[in-house]
Design an enzyme around this catalytic site. Structure first.
Site, PDB file in Angstrom:
ATOM      1  N   GLN A 116      60.905 -71.898 -24.466  1.00  0.00           N
ATOM      2  CA  GLN A 116      61.479 -73.479 -23.808  1.00  0.00           C
ATOM      3  C   GLN A 116      60.186 -74.527 -23.961  1.00  0.00           C
ATOM      4  O   GLN A 116      59.135 -74.569 -25.060  1.00  0.00           O
ATOM      5  CB  GLN A 116      60.903 -73.169 -21.395  1.00  0.00           C
ATOM      6  N   ASP A 175      63.442 -76.837 -27.424  1.00  0.00           N
ATOM      7  CA  ASP A 175      64.152 -76.998 -28.361  1.00  0.00           C
ATOM      8  C   ASP A 175      63.451 -77.622 -29.116  1.00  0.00           C
ATOM      9  O   ASP A 175      63.936 -79.315 -30.334  1.00  0.00           O
ATOM     10  CB  ASP A 175      65.602 -77.847 -28.134  1.00  0.00           C
ATOM     11  N   GLY A 220      66.100 -70.033 -27.729  1.00  0.00           N
ATOM     12  CA  GLY A 220      66.686 -70.226 -29.783  1.00  0.00           C
ATOM     13  C   GLY A 220      65.978 -70.133 -30.029  1.00  0.00           C
ATOM     14  O   GLY A 220      66.169 -72.037 -30.556  1.00  0.00           O
ATOM     15  N   HIS A 221      65.625 -69.176 -30.835  1.00  0.00           N
ATOM     16  CA  HIS A 221      64.923 -69.905 -31.913  1.00  0.00           C
ATOM     17  C   HIS A 221      65.253 -70.084 -33.717  1.00  0.00           C
ATOM     18  O   HIS A 221      65.472 -68.816 -33.970  1.00  0.00           O
ATOM     19  CB  HIS A 221      63.605 -68.959 -32.545  1.00  0.00           C
ATOM     20  N   LYS A 257      59.755 -74.670 -32.550  1.00  0.00           N
ATOM     21  CA  LYS A 257      59.644 -74.126 -32.251  1.00  0.00           C
ATOM     22  C   LYS A 257      59.417 -72.277 -33.557  1.00  0.00           C
ATOM     23  O   LYS A 257      58.281 -72.549 -34.137  1.00  0.00           O
ATOM     24  CB  LYS A 257      59.173 -73.730 -30.783  1.00  0.00           C
TER      25      LYS A 257
HETATM   26  P1  IMP Z   1      67.866 -70.791 -17.270  1.00  0.00           P
HETATM   27  O1  IMP Z   1      66.334 -70.414 -18.134  1.00  0.00           O
HETATM   28  O2  IMP Z   1      68.543 -70.197 -18.410  1.00  0.00           O
HETATM   29  O3  IMP Z   1      67.452 -70.343 -15.816  1.00  0.00           O
HETATM   30  O4  IMP Z   1      67.564 -72.166 -17.262  1.00  0.00           O
HETATM   31  C1  IMP Z   1      67.329 -73.595 -16.440  1.00  0.00           C
HETATM   32  C2  IMP Z   1      67.368 -74.606 -17.614  1.00  0.00           C
HETATM   33  O5  IMP Z   1      66.206 -74.403 -18.975  1.00  0.00           O
HETATM   34  C3  IMP Z   1      68.317 -75.123 -17.870  1.00  0.00           C
HETATM   35  O6  IMP Z   1      68.256 -76.988 -17.658  1.00  0.00           O
HETATM   36  C4  IMP Z   1      68.603 -74.751 -19.199  1.00  0.00           C
HETATM   37  O7  IMP Z   1      69.045 -75.705 -20.212  1.00  0.00           O
HETATM   38  C5  IMP Z   1      66.678 -75.213 -19.967  1.00  0.00           C
HETATM   39  N1  IMP Z   1      66.143 -74.223 -20.622  1.00  0.00           N
HETATM   40  C6  IMP Z   1      66.622 -72.920 -21.006  1.00  0.00           C
HETATM   41  N2  IMP Z   1      66.202 -72.686 -22.295  1.00  0.00           N
HETATM   42  C7  IMP Z   1      65.873 -73.049 -23.181  1.00  0.00           C
HETATM   43  C8  IMP Z   1      65.690 -72.993 -24.160  1.00  0.00           C
HETATM   44  O8  IMP Z   1      65.687 -72.288 -24.479  1.00  0.00           O
HETATM   45  N3  IMP Z   1      65.919 -74.731 -25.219  1.00  0.00           N
HETATM   46  C9  IMP Z   1      65.852 -75.910 -23.934  1.00  0.00           C
HETATM   47  N4  IMP Z   1      66.228 -75.523 -22.950  1.00  0.00           N
HETATM   48  C10 IMP Z   1      66.671 -74.174 -22.412  1.00  0.00           C
END
Ligand code: IMP
Length: 423
Positions: free
Chosen positions: A224, A13, A40-41, A16
């Site tokens: 991420q 977040d 989520g971009h 990017k």
């Molecule tokens: P998962 O990727 O859904 O398995 O989530 C694992 C961890 O990564 C959690 O803490 C999510 O909040 C975090 N996470 C996954 N994708 C994002 C993102 O695009 N932005 C911020 N945190 C993310």
């Protein structure tokens, strides 16, 4: 410069999307190499908000080809929805503009159900996005993933789903007590979605190789951030892919080439969604103020992001773990006008002072040490910056030893200042 990677240097977040959008305007190909629709971009174009989850940001430019390489876990249902929404916003998407590797693991309904069951019933809540990302990567590592090419053939798909679900059935029935679609139902669903995906499937490996040999400009779009990397991140509160630049080699391929620049998207402060330690978190009114002013709400899940001061021991670590070569400092405007401004320069950890984290450091144990910084009150109406803001930026550059090449002070394309030339 021929190849540029964009990586988040914190917990995701960092903003990017908008930088990738601007730089993809200058390149030929944009490649996603890890993660999936957990990303989520958000990109604002002409006052219109566009949120991309799975489709690379390059899709917004007609001259650009977007590639979803084999390291990405692919949810065909989420793809259908994103495709519909993006087309509705007037963006052109066709197989010439978007190429998807047939070797991407498919996120199935079973993966999503397992993710949800573990988050609600499991012994450890990670705070995942609930998109089935972890369980799908588990399938890949344990060699029973459904690949995109499998969903084009009903017989193969049905056979592989039956194998895939053998162990999961026991979990659904005996541990989580939940209903789940039959192999027949899942086969029908994925096979139908396969018809939509099929025209976009391509040999992205050789496509990228040809592009590299032809001297085309390629941007690798990370999702991420380094601190969510499965190997380098704050395990177990991480995602399940290699978000750091190493993921490019395994998730897309670089064919003897090298990455000329790895741009670290870094928020001027720190945020985190989901569970897990966060040394510089502000559990105070000021933290809430930053959360509100910064609009810190997850683009994928709508969850509030936790906020805190910039953490240099973590940033320094990310620079090393992901070979970061310059920084794009985002959301600087959110800190402008604060009476109090701090930056974490080091930690006290088990009786020692340290200035750089490492894999496995227990972040619950670190005591952040802060410097008071002079507040800045820039309104960004001109391109010049106050001495106080420049001092903030210099503090970062001196600590991590790479330059701040981009400064973003708002969500729009025109609110991004380039101090360095990329492409
Ligand atoms: P998962 O990727 O859904 O398995 O989530 C694992 C961890 O990564 C959690 O803490 C999510 O909040 C975090 N996470 C996954 N994708 C994002 C993102 O695009 N932005 C911020 N945190 C993310």
């Amino acid at each position: 410069m021929q190849t540029l990677a964009i990586t988040g240097s914190q917990w995701g977040d960092e903003g990017k999307g908008k930088i990738t959008d601007l730089l993809s305007a200058k390149c030929d190909t944009v490649v996603r190499y890890q993660g999936g629709n957990n990303a989520g971009h958000t990109i604002i174009v002409d006052d219109k908000k566009i949120v991309l989850h799975l489709i690379p940001s390059g899709i917004l430019h007609d001259h650009c080809t977007s590639v979803i390489a084999h390291g990405v876990v692919f949810d065909p249902e989420a793809f259908k929805q994103e495709l519909d929404e993006t087309l509705k916003s007037g963006i052109t998407i066709n197989p010439k503009k978007l190429k998807i590797s047939e070797n991407c693991p498919v996120i199935t309904s079973y993966n999503k159900l397992l993710d949800a069951a573990r988050e609600s019933q499991g012994p450890v809540k990670i705070g995942t996005t609930g998109k089935g990302i972890g369980p799908c990567y588990e399938d890949k590592i344990s060699r029973k993933a459904i690949k995109l090419k499998d969903i084009l053939n009903k017989d193969i798909l049905s056979r592989k789903l039956a194998q895939n679900i053998q162990e999961k059935k026991i979990l659904f029935n005996n541990l989580y007590n939940m209903t789940f679609p039959s192999v027949e139902e899942e086969t029908e669903k994925l096979f139908e979605l396969g018809k939509l995906v099929e025209p976009f499937l391509a040999d992205t490996f050789n496509y990228l190789d040809k592009n590299l040999s032809a001297g085309k400009k390629i941007l690798f779009e990370g999702a991420q951030g380094v601190l969510l990397d499965i190997d380098y991140g704050s395990y177990p509160f991480v995602t399940s892919s290699n978000t750091s630049f190493g993921g490019i080699y395994t998730g897309a391929g670089l064919m003897g080439g090298k990455i000329d620049e790895v741009l670290a998207i870094t928020k001027a402060y720190t945020t985190r969604v989901g569970e897990g330690p966060f040394p510089t978190e502000l559990k105070s009114e000021l933290g809430e103020f930053i959360q509100q002013k910064g609009g810190e709400i997850g683009a994928t899940t709508g969850r509030k992001r936790r906020c805190g001061w910039l953490d240099l021991p973590l940033l320094k670590y990310s620079v090393k773990a992901s070979n970061l070569t310059s920084i794009a400092l985002t959301k600087v405007d959110v800190l402008s006008g604060l009476d109090e401004l701090k930056i974490c320069h080091s930690y006290r950890y088990r009786g020692k002072e340290i200035d750089c984290a490492w894999p496995g450091i227990d972040m619950n144990e670190v005591e952040p040490q802060f410097s008071d910084m002079k507040s800045f009150h820039d309104d960004f109406s001109s391109n010049s910056m106050s001495e106080e803001l420049l001092a903030y930026i210099r503090t970062i550059e001196e600590a991590v030893n790479i330059p701040v090449g981009v400064i973003a002070y708002g969500p729009e394309r025109k609110q991004i200042l380039f101090r360095k030339d990329y492409f």
